[in-house]
Design a protein around this motif. Structure first.
Motif, mmCIF file in Angstrom:
data_model
loop_
_atom_site.group_PDB
_atom_site.id
_atom_site.type_symbol
_atom_site.label_atom_id
_atom_site.label_comp_id
_atom_site.label_asym_id
_atom_site.label_seq_id
_atom_site.Cartn_x
_atom_site.Cartn_y
_atom_site.Cartn_z
ATOM 1 N N LEU A 209 11.282 47.402 84.679
ATOM 2 C CA LEU A 209 12.108 46.385 84.082
ATOM 3 C C LEU A 209 11.102 45.471 82.835
ATOM 4 O O LEU A 209 11.575 45.314 81.848
ATOM 5 N N THR A 210 9.702 45.674 83.234
ATOM 6 C CA THR A 210 8.727 45.320 82.058
ATOM 7 C C THR A 210 9.073 46.293 80.751
ATOM 8 O O THR A 210 9.161 45.754 79.752
ATOM 9 N N ARG A 211 8.856 47.603 81.108
ATOM 10 C CA ARG A 211 8.982 48.403 80.079
ATOM 11 C C ARG A 211 10.411 48.277 79.140
ATOM 12 O O ARG A 211 10.210 48.148 78.033
ATOM 13 N N MET A 212 11.443 47.814 79.809
ATOM 14 C CA MET A 212 12.757 47.863 79.093
ATOM 15 C C MET A 212 12.807 46.566 78.499
ATOM 16 O O MET A 212 13.089 46.525 77.180
ATOM 17 N N ASN A 213 12.126 45.509 78.877
ATOM 18 C CA ASN A 213 11.909 44.347 78.341
ATOM 19 C C ASN A 213 10.909 44.374 77.128
ATOM 20 O O ASN A 213 11.081 43.704 76.126
ATOM 21 N N GLN A 214 10.069 45.395 76.935
ATOM 22 C CA GLN A 214 9.144 45.419 76.034
ATOM 23 C C GLN A 214 9.596 46.653 75.098
ATOM 24 O O GLN A 214 8.976 46.955 74.264
ATOM 25 N N ASN A 215 10.792 47.190 75.280
ATOM 26 C CA ASN A 215 11.156 48.148 74.652
ATOM 27 C C ASN A 215 10.345 49.314 74.562
ATOM 28 O O ASN A 215 10.079 50.084 73.626
ATOM 29 N N GLU A 216 9.833 49.797 75.813
ATOM 30 C CA GLU A 216 8.760 50.886 75.666
ATOM 31 C C GLU A 216 9.593 51.949 76.752
ATOM 32 O O GLU A 216 10.224 51.573 77.559
ATOM 33 N N LEU A 217 9.500 53.224 76.127
ATOM 34 C CA LEU A 217 9.947 54.267 76.989
ATOM 35 C C LEU A 217 9.277 55.080 77.652
ATOM 36 O O LEU A 217 8.089 55.060 77.694
ATOM 37 N N HIS A 218 9.967 55.497 78.710
ATOM 38 C CA HIS A 218 9.240 56.194 79.933
ATOM 39 C C HIS A 218 10.279 57.416 79.969
ATOM 40 O O HIS A 218 10.982 57.300 80.876
ATOM 41 N N THR A 219 9.814 58.438 79.286
ATOM 42 C CA THR A 219 10.930 59.456 79.107
ATOM 43 C C THR A 219 10.782 60.634 80.281
ATOM 44 O O THR A 219 9.667 60.949 80.765
ATOM 45 N N MET A 220 11.995 61.238 80.401
ATOM 46 C CA MET A 220 11.964 62.433 81.534
ATOM 47 C C MET A 220 13.002 63.295 80.663
ATOM 48 O O MET A 220 14.198 62.961 80.246
ATOM 49 N N ASP A 221 12.708 64.476 80.562
ATOM 50 C CA ASP A 221 13.525 65.398 79.820
ATOM 51 C C ASP A 221 14.831 65.879 80.515
ATOM 52 O O ASP A 221 14.917 65.614 81.458
ATOM 53 N N ASN A 222 15.540 66.085 79.542
ATOM 54 C CA ASN A 222 17.147 66.230 80.087
ATOM 55 C C ASN A 222 17.166 67.368 81.166
ATOM 56 O O ASN A 222 18.008 67.357 81.951
ATOM 57 N N GLU A 223 16.226 68.424 80.859
ATOM 58 C CA GLU A 223 16.330 69.639 81.858
ATOM 59 C C GLU A 223 16.081 69.025 83.587
ATOM 60 O O GLU A 223 16.710 69.479 84.567
ATOM 61 N N MET A 224 15.036 68.159 83.354
ATOM 62 C CA MET A 224 14.644 67.750 84.682
ATOM 63 C C MET A 224 15.697 66.840 85.183
ATOM 64 O O MET A 224 15.934 66.698 86.404
ATOM 65 N N ILE A 225 16.154 66.047 84.302
ATOM 66 C CA ILE A 225 17.327 64.941 84.998
ATOM 67 C C ILE A 225 18.377 65.846 85.600
ATOM 68 O O ILE A 225 19.003 65.487 86.775
ATOM 69 N N GLU A 226 18.961 66.948 85.157
ATOM 70 C CA GLU A 226 19.995 67.693 85.570
ATOM 71 C C GLU A 226 19.629 68.390 86.679
ATOM 72 O O GLU A 226 20.389 68.450 87.526
ATOM 73 N N MET A 227 18.332 68.855 86.860
ATOM 74 C CA MET A 227 17.811 69.284 88.114
ATOM 75 C C MET A 227 17.891 68.221 89.183
ATOM 76 O O MET A 227 18.441 68.698 90.284
ATOM 77 N N ILE A 228 17.556 67.122 89.215
ATOM 78 C CA ILE A 228 17.562 66.015 89.843
ATOM 79 C C ILE A 228 19.017 65.886 90.467
ATOM 80 O O ILE A 228 19.049 65.516 91.517
ATOM 81 N N LYS A 229 19.789 65.526 89.402
ATOM 82 C CA LYS A 229 21.192 65.292 89.784
ATOM 83 C C LYS A 229 21.783 66.424 90.555
ATOM 84 O O LYS A 229 22.501 66.032 91.711
ATOM 85 N N LYS A 230 21.553 67.797 90.467
ATOM 86 C CA LYS A 230 22.154 68.817 91.298
ATOM 87 C C LYS A 230 21.362 68.892 92.602
ATOM 88 O O LYS A 230 21.921 69.107 93.581
#
Length: 274
Positions: A209-230
């Motif tokens: 929430l602090t990162r979003m308020n300060q517009n800081e990104l904590h990225t995760m690549d798309n491939e990793m996100i898709e793996m987590i979903k499955k």
């Protein structure tokens, strides 16, 4: 420095050069009257405040013992965290503690719905709150409820140099509480507050929430996100439910990569308590 006004035995308004200041010290006004010179060896705290008038009004309204207790807690807090608190703490905490003691004497108990989250998010400040409750019991023979330790913690946190304002702190903590409630209801689980996975989730949400308020990104690549979903479909579904509720209630959009991280935390909890 000469006394302009005596507030109580432990606080006086003085003239210091061209400024009016409040001098605080045990027995600083004992046996004194207006225009007497202050014994500077008795001064423990000396400060100028825009709210000088407010502090004077407060000290004239509350029992002197409540002021002494508050100052002792402030001193302990500053020593515990190793830095000075914002000068406004003298009004905010003193007023809060005096009212809390009055409520307890009248048998009125206020529950703190953010108690469990505050214990985790602001651990150091909460420990100060616990010490404060013991000190109040020792001095007043009044046992304040554990909820008050959390309220004190919020005051300490928001008066630290790097702290946020009270409103934002309460909003952020409330959002975190609502997220946890969504997760437990969705998974139909009860989480023990001492569980390390629960602590990790709470801490992650705070920084997210602090990162979003300060517009800081904590990225995760798309491939990793898709793996987590499955791999964790139920936990990801739970994370999307969290996102939907947060958007609806607070107009906060959780980015896709954040859903990935939250899913991992939810999966840990599901395995632990599901």
């Amino acid at each position: 420095m000469k006394i302009l006004k005596i507030l109580n035995n432990n606080a006086v308004v003085v003239r210091d050069g061209q400024e009016e200041k409040i001098a605080i010290g045990t027995g600083i006004a004992y046996g004194k009257k207006k225009n007497d010179v202050v014994n500077q060896q008795k001064i423990e705290k000396l400060f100028v405040m825009k709210e000088n008038e407010k502090l004077q009004q407060l000290l004239n309204r509350i029992p002197e013992e409540h002021f002494i207790i508050s100052e002792k807690i402030i001193t302990y807090a500053e020593e515990y965290i190793g830095s000075k608190l914002n000068k406004h703490i003298h009004i905010a905490l003193t007023d809060h503690l005096s009212f809390a003691i009055e409520r307890e004497q009248e048998g009125i108990h206020l529950k703190n719905k953010l108690l469990h989250e505050i214990k985790i998010l602001y651990k150091q400040e909460y420990e100060i709150g616990i010490w404060a409750l013991r000190y109040i019991k020792e001095k007043c023979n009044i046992e304040l409820p554990i909820d008050e330790a959390a309220y004190i913690a919020l005051h300490i946190h928001t008066m630290k140099d790097q702290g946020s304002d009270m409103r934002q702190t309460v909003i952020q903590t409330t959002i975190i509480r609502d997220i946890v409630q969504t997760i437990t209801e969705f998974l139909k689980i009860h989480i023990h507050e001492d569980d390390i996975s629960y602590h990790r989730l709470i801490t992650h949400l705070r920084f997210a929430l602090t990162r979003m308020n300060q517009n800081e990104l904590h990225t995760m690549d798309n491939e990793m996100i898709e793996m987590i979903k499955k791999k964790f479909p139920l936990s990801y579904q739970c994370a999307t439910e969290v996102a939907k509720n947060i958007l609806s209630s607070y107009r906060i959009t959780l980015p896709e990569h954040e859903l990935g991280y939250i899913t991992l935390h939810i999966e840990r909890l599901r395995k632990q308590w599901g």
